[in-house]
Write a protein that holds these residues in place. Sequence first.
Motif, PDB file in Angstrom:
ATOM      1  N   VAL A 191      58.983   0.877  61.610  1.00 25.76           N
ATOM      2  CA  VAL A 191      59.961   0.158  60.791  1.00 25.76           C
ATOM      3  C   VAL A 191      60.215  -1.232  61.370  1.00 25.76           C
ATOM      4  N   ALA A 192      60.341  -1.316  62.681  1.00 28.53           N
ATOM      5  CA  ALA A 192      60.556  -2.625  63.318  1.00 28.53           C
ATOM      6  C   ALA A 192      59.357  -3.541  63.081  1.00 28.53           C
ATOM      7  N   ALA A 193      58.147  -2.997  63.164  1.00 34.72           N
ATOM      8  CA  ALA A 193      56.951  -3.805  62.929  1.00 34.72           C
ATOM      9  C   ALA A 193      56.909  -4.304  61.493  1.00 34.72           C
ATOM     10  N   ILE A 194      57.304  -3.459  60.539  1.00 35.40           N
ATOM     11  CA  ILE A 194      57.331  -3.877  59.129  1.00 35.40           C
ATOM     12  C   ILE A 194      58.361  -4.976  58.921  1.00 35.40           C
ATOM     13  N   VAL A 195      59.529  -4.850  59.533  1.00 42.21           N
ATOM     14  CA  VAL A 195      60.569  -5.882  59.407  1.00 42.21           C
ATOM     15  C   VAL A 195      60.070  -7.200  59.992  1.00 42.21           C
ATOM     16  N   VAL A 196      59.449  -7.137  61.161  1.00 38.39           N
ATOM     17  CA  VAL A 196      58.911  -8.349  61.780  1.00 38.39           C
ATOM     18  C   VAL A 196      57.834  -8.958  60.887  1.00 38.39           C
TER      19      VAL A 196
ATOM     20  N   VAL B 112      57.933 -12.714  59.364  1.00 34.57           N
ATOM     21  CA  VAL B 112      56.837 -13.664  59.620  1.00 34.57           C
ATOM     22  C   VAL B 112      56.270 -14.168  58.309  1.00 34.57           C
ATOM     23  N   ILE B 113      56.063 -13.291  57.348  1.00 36.17           N
ATOM     24  CA  ILE B 113      55.494 -13.707  56.062  1.00 36.17           C
ATOM     25  C   ILE B 113      56.434 -14.654  55.329  1.00 36.17           C
ATOM     26  N   LYS B 114      57.741 -14.440  55.409  1.00 41.44           N
ATOM     27  CA  LYS B 114      58.706 -15.310  54.718  1.00 41.44           C
ATOM     28  C   LYS B 114      58.866 -16.662  55.407  1.00 41.44           C
ATOM     29  N   ILE B 115      58.844 -16.686  56.738  1.00 40.71           N
ATOM     30  CA  ILE B 115      59.137 -17.920  57.463  1.00 40.71           C
ATOM     31  C   ILE B 115      57.896 -18.786  57.642  1.00 40.71           C
ATOM     32  N   VAL B 116      56.821 -18.205  58.086  1.00 38.07           N
ATOM     33  CA  VAL B 116      55.629 -18.978  58.414  1.00 38.07           C
ATOM     34  C   VAL B 116      54.710 -19.025  57.192  1.00 38.07           C
TER      35      VAL B 116
ATOM     36  N   TRP C  79      49.044 -15.353  59.279  1.00 35.92           N
ATOM     37  CA  TRP C  79      48.119 -14.225  59.200  1.00 35.92           C
ATOM     38  C   TRP C  79      47.602 -13.825  60.580  1.00 35.92           C
ATOM     39  N   ILE C  80      47.523 -14.759  61.483  1.00 38.86           N
ATOM     40  CA  ILE C  80      47.157 -14.424  62.856  1.00 38.86           C
ATOM     41  C   ILE C  80      48.254 -13.558  63.481  1.00 38.86           C
ATOM     42  N   LEU C  81      49.509 -13.942  63.245  1.00 39.48           N
ATOM     43  CA  LEU C  81      50.626 -13.143  63.762  1.00 39.48           C
ATOM     44  C   LEU C  81      50.672 -11.753  63.117  1.00 39.48           C
ATOM     45  N   VAL C  82      50.420 -11.698  61.811  1.00 40.07           N
ATOM     46  CA  VAL C  82      50.406 -10.407  61.118  1.00 40.07           C
ATOM     47  C   VAL C  82      49.328  -9.503  61.714  1.00 40.07           C
ATOM     48  N   LEU C  83      48.133 -10.047  61.893  1.00 38.22           N
ATOM     49  CA  LEU C  83      47.049  -9.256  62.469  1.00 38.22           C
ATOM     50  C   LEU C  83      47.359  -8.843  63.910  1.00 38.22           C
ATOM     51  N   ALA C  84      47.993  -9.719  64.673  1.00 37.83           N
ATOM     52  CA  ALA C  84      48.353  -9.389  66.055  1.00 37.83           C
ATOM     53  C   ALA C  84      49.369  -8.251  66.093  1.00 37.83           C
ATOM     54  N   ILE C  85      50.346  -8.281  65.195  1.00 37.35           N
ATOM     55  CA  ILE C  85      51.347  -7.212  65.152  1.00 37.35           C
ATOM     56  C   ILE C  85      50.699  -5.891  64.748  1.00 37.35           C
TER      57      ILE C  85
ATOM     58  N   PHE D  23      48.525  -0.578  66.278  1.00 34.20           N
ATOM     59  CA  PHE D  23      47.380   0.325  66.335  1.00 34.20           C
ATOM     60  C   PHE D  23      47.097   0.772  67.767  1.00 34.20           C
ATOM     61  N   PHE D  24      47.077  -0.164  68.710  1.00 33.79           N
ATOM     62  CA  PHE D  24      46.785   0.183  70.094  1.00 33.79           C
ATOM     63  C   PHE D  24      47.911   1.012  70.720  1.00 33.79           C
ATOM     64  N   TYR D  25      49.140   0.753  70.319  1.00 26.98           N
ATOM     65  CA  TYR D  25      50.252   1.578  70.795  1.00 26.98           C
ATOM     66  C   TYR D  25      50.063   3.017  70.320  1.00 26.98           C
TER      67      TYR D  25
END
Length: 140
Positions: A16-21, A25-29, A35-41, A46-48
């Motif tokens: 849920v926290a990842a979805i909120v972030v 990110v999508i609204k601000i940037v 998209w780099i930040l989205v993919l990084a999140i 995934f790795f977690y």
Amino acid sequence: MDFIVPFLQERWFIIVAAIVVLFVVIKIVKTVIKWILVLAILAGLFFYGANYKDQLLEIGTAVTAEVKNQAIKTISGEMKEAQYKQNADGTFTVTTKSLKLEGNPGSNEVKVTFMNQTFTMKMDEVVNALIEQAKMNTKM
């Protein structure tokens, strides 16, 4: 992929926290950095989750070892009530009030059913002693 459901049940707040972030990110940037930040999140999430799979495997291994230990303790305590049965196909079955052993006479492994869990054990002194005791109990 079996680790996904327990991961979702126990760590839903992280998702849920990842979805909120992601929405923030999508609204601000508004650039490629978004998209780099989205993919990084998503990659971090995934790795977690992949690390969580290893934890579940360790827990499963510990539970299996504990069930085997309990089965051996039960075998020791229930030797006097054990019953031996020679099956038509050449295999044998040893039963007590709480466990069942099935195997082939020349094999070095037996299939043990204990607490509705079935697993394979090596033939050791305890298992051999149970089988011999069950043979004597059945002959009486």
